[in-house]
Structures are given as C-alpha cells and as structure tokens.
Design a protein around this motif. Structure first.
Motif, PDB file in Angstrom:
ATOM      1  N   ASP A 121      -2.965   1.060   3.057  1.00 19.51           N
ATOM      2  CA  ASP A 121      -1.690   0.638   3.611  1.00 19.51           C
ATOM      3  C   ASP A 121      -0.786   0.215   2.453  1.00 19.51           C
ATOM      4  OD1 ASP A 121      -3.190  -1.600   3.011  1.00 19.51           O
ATOM      5  OD2 ASP A 121      -2.399  -2.809   4.636  1.00 19.51           O
ATOM      6  N   HIS A 122       0.521   0.278   2.657  1.00 21.21           N
ATOM      7  CA  HIS A 122       1.498  -0.072   1.614  1.00 21.21           C
ATOM      8  C   HIS A 122       1.262   0.725   0.328  1.00 21.21           C
ATOM      9  CE1 HIS A 122       2.994  -3.348   4.101  1.00 21.21           C
ATOM     10  NE2 HIS A 122       1.772  -3.839   4.207  1.00 21.21           N
ATOM     11  N   ASP A 137       4.168   0.765  -2.189  1.00 11.87           N
ATOM     12  CA  ASP A 137       4.209  -0.495  -2.938  1.00 11.87           C
ATOM     13  C   ASP A 137       3.143  -0.501  -4.027  1.00 11.87           C
ATOM     14  OD1 ASP A 137       6.260  -1.440  -1.352  1.00 11.87           O
ATOM     15  OD2 ASP A 137       4.964  -2.675  -0.082  1.00 11.87           O
ATOM     16  N   PHE A 138       1.932  -0.097  -3.679  1.00  9.21           N
ATOM     17  CA  PHE A 138       0.832  -0.067  -4.642  1.00  9.21           C
ATOM     18  C   PHE A 138       1.175   0.826  -5.824  1.00  9.21           C
ATOM     19  CE2 PHE A 138      -3.033   2.332  -5.986  1.00  9.21           C
ATOM     20  CZ  PHE A 138      -3.588   1.336  -6.769  1.00  9.21           C
ATOM     21  N   LEU A 185       6.495 -13.223   0.819  1.00 15.44           N
ATOM     22  CA  LEU A 185       6.038 -11.831   0.792  1.00 15.44           C
ATOM     23  C   LEU A 185       4.577 -11.834   0.408  1.00 15.44           C
ATOM     24  CD1 LEU A 185       6.979  -8.795   0.915  1.00 15.44           C
ATOM     25  CD2 LEU A 185       7.394  -8.965  -1.556  1.00 15.44           C
ATOM     26  N   ARG A 187       0.801  -9.204   0.176  1.00 13.95           N
ATOM     27  CA  ARG A 187       0.118  -7.928   0.309  1.00 13.95           C
ATOM     28  C   ARG A 187      -1.385  -8.152   0.177  1.00 13.95           C
ATOM     29  NH1 ARG A 187       4.219  -6.648   2.225  1.00 13.95           N
ATOM     30  NH2 ARG A 187       5.625  -4.934   1.654  1.00 13.95           N
ATOM     31  N   ASP A 189      -5.463  -6.215  -0.159  1.00 10.73           N
ATOM     32  CA  ASP A 189      -6.219  -5.027  -0.544  1.00 10.73           C
ATOM     33  C   ASP A 189      -7.655  -5.439  -0.837  1.00 10.73           C
ATOM     34  OD1 ASP A 189      -5.379  -2.010  -1.480  1.00 10.73           O
ATOM     35  OD2 ASP A 189      -7.163  -2.711  -2.539  1.00 10.73           O
ATOM     36  N   LYS A 236       0.433  -4.084  -5.281  1.00 10.05           N
ATOM     37  CA  LYS A 236       1.211  -3.892  -4.048  1.00 10.05           C
ATOM     38  C   LYS A 236       2.340  -4.905  -3.958  1.00 10.05           C
ATOM     39  CE  LYS A 236      -2.276  -1.703  -1.079  1.00 10.05           C
ATOM     40  NZ  LYS A 236      -3.094  -1.820   0.150  1.00 10.05           N
ATOM     41  N   ALA A 276       6.296  -4.018  -4.046  1.00 13.77           N
ATOM     42  CA  ALA A 276       7.195  -4.422  -2.964  1.00 13.77           C
ATOM     43  C   ALA A 276       8.392  -5.185  -3.520  1.00 13.77           C
ATOM     44  CB  ALA A 276       6.442  -5.276  -1.948  1.00 13.77           C
ATOM     45  N   ARG A 300      10.730  -2.605  -5.254  1.00 17.41           N
ATOM     46  CA  ARG A 300      11.444  -1.761  -4.297  1.00 17.41           C
ATOM     47  C   ARG A 300      12.472  -2.543  -3.486  1.00 17.41           C
ATOM     48  NH1 ARG A 300       7.653   0.742  -0.511  1.00 17.41           N
ATOM     49  NH2 ARG A 300       9.095   2.505  -0.284  1.00 17.41           N
ATOM     50  N   ASP A 301      12.222  -3.865  -3.299  1.00 19.32           N
ATOM     51  CA  ASP A 301      13.158  -4.706  -2.546  1.00 19.32           C
ATOM     52  C   ASP A 301      14.198  -5.374  -3.439  1.00 19.32           C
ATOM     53  OD1 ASP A 301      11.843  -4.045  -0.247  1.00 19.32           O
ATOM     54  OD2 ASP A 301      10.725  -5.925  -0.085  1.00 19.32           O
TER      55      ASP A 301
END
Length: 276
Positions: A53-54, A57-58, A178, A180, A182, A191, A195, A198-199
């Motif tokens: 998942d994500h 981001d990873f 925020l 994440r 794993d 991740k 994130a 990207r944000d």
C-alpha cells in the motif's frame, strides 16, 4: 472480524493455544509483503520487500532518501506497474541525475530487516551525510515524550496484524499529522518521506517519529531528506548516534511511558529538561 485493512491479508485461519493448553480456532489478519522494484531510467536500482500500500509514497521516499532525486523537479515521469511476481515503481529522471544513480546504485533483495543488504561498496554503508543546519521546529518535552503514544493511534495495520512498523510526522502544537506503516521500519520511513515530498510538506518543519530502534540507515535517510529531529520508541545503535552527531540530527529515543532519552543536539527542544 473487522473489515480488511489495506496492506493486510485475511482472514487467515489459525489455532490459538492458551497457557493451559486449550486450543481454539481463530482467524487472524496478517500483513502482506511483496517485491517492489524501484526502477530509474530503465535500470533496477533496488528490490525491496514491502507492504503493497502507498507504493508511490514508498518509491518517492526511497528515491529521495537514497539520493536518486533531490525534489520532484528531477522526475519526468512516474508509474507503478503490476506483475505476477510483484510491483515495479518506474521513474524517468532528468539526464543530470544519471551520475547520482551510478554513484548510489544498490541491488537489494531479501528480508526487510536489513536495510543495507547488497550494497555494492562497503564505503556506501558509511556514506557522507549533508549537515542539518536549519534550527527546525521547537518542541516541548511533553510533545516528544507523548509522540510514540500518539503515533499508536494512527496504526490501523498494526492494530489488525501486530506485525508492522510505523513512521509519523510530528508538528509543534498539532501532534502527528501524517503516518505510514510497513513491514519494514526503513520502508515505513520512506513512505512517510515520499508522502511529505508529494504533498509539498517541508521536512524541516517537524520531527519524524518511529516505532523502532534508531538504526544507522534511519539516521542516514532523515539526514538526506533534511529531517532535523528523529524520535523513536527504542534506543539508537552507537553507529547511528555517531552519524546523528556528525550530521546535526537531534535524536530522542526510548520515548515511551512519559519520558525519553535525549542523545544529540538538544537545542531543538524548547525548555530542555534540566539534569536531575
């Protein structure tokens, strides 16, 4: 059983054996992990086992913390491609990043617990780190001591499986904004960094909070990304602390139960606690 959490498999049947020897049938959620190849300009830079998942981001966080990219302007295209054997995170980077790729190429395949597996040169394990000169945000002692408990409230995959790590972004006066998760602590951090990238979140604006010990590679990734403060529930290794001291990274470890150990660069804590 509660609904399936992203990144988990379930329900998986098992037999629960109690201390008195009784056996009962149960269903458990387990974390998924799959091979993820990070590919830059057609060349595989790393293969990591990660929770699926994500993945964008990873991939972005890994590329940033490993020095493949400096910011989003280095990326011309990005896509995630699904194969029967796993996932490919494909970057097409601007031409001037080719030298960085050649200098930092890694071929990693295997368990997530070893973040330095397969490195081409032992010199790369102790790579030089950029100095963190920014003052960073000022946190109170209580914000640091409560950070790992606050992160626990944002770990749905851990709650479902009891088998993953988490990384969170702590901001002064706002708490964890925020997070994440794993199966690997390095992956969880990547991740989170991805994130943030990207944000458009400035890594110098807060602290990273981890549910693990402080390893050398976590320090390296934070330093490369420009994170000034690393908070963790467990202790650092000696090598990690030496790297943090040299890079200017504040390390607060064993942060649980209302206290923490402050190991390096304490100036980023407002009202630093007095020695007893």
């Amino acid at each position: 059983m509660s609904p399936r959490v992203p990144g988990s498999a379930g329900p998986v049947p098992a037999r629960a054996v109690t201390p008195d020897g009784a056996v009962r049938q149960v269903c458990r959620a387990l974390p998924e992990e799959t091979p993820v190849a990070v590919v830059c300009n057609g060349t595989t830079q790393a293969v990591m086992m990660a929770t699926p998942d994500h993945i964008p981001d990873f991939a972005h966080g890994f590329a940033l913390s490993e020095g493949f990219i400096r910011d989003l302007n280095d990326i011309e295209e990005f896509e995630v491609v699904t194969h029967d054997a796993g996932l490919e995170a494909r970057f097409w980077l601007v031409a001037e990043r080719e030298q960085a790729l050649a200098a930092r190429r890694r071929t990693m395949a295997g368990p997530v617990g070893c973040g330095l597996c397969g490195i081409d040169s032992l010199d790369q394990a102790a790579r030089s780190l950029p100095a963190i000169t920014a003052p960073g945000a000022a946190f109170s002692a209580s914000e640091i001591s409560e950070a790992t408990d606050a992160l626990r409230g944002q770990q749905p995959l851990h709650d479902a499986t009891r088998a993953v790590h988490a990384a969170g972004l702590l901001l002064p006066g706002r708490g964890i904004i925020l997070a994440r998760e794993d199966v690997g602590r390095h992956n969880a951090l990547d991740k989170l960094l991805g994130a943030m990238l990207r944000d458009g979140i400035n890594p110098g604006a807060g602290a990273v909070v981890m549910t693990s010990r402080v390893s050398l590679e976590l320090v390296q990734k934070c330093a490369v990304a420009g994170v000034p403060i690393l908070v963790a529930v467990s202790a650092p290794t000696a090598a990690a602390l030496r790297a943090a001291e040299a890079a200017g990274l504040t390390v607060a470890a064993n942060a649980r139960g209302g206290g923490f150990d402050l190991y390096s660069h304490p100036h980023r804590l407002s009202g630093e606690p007095d020695d007893a």
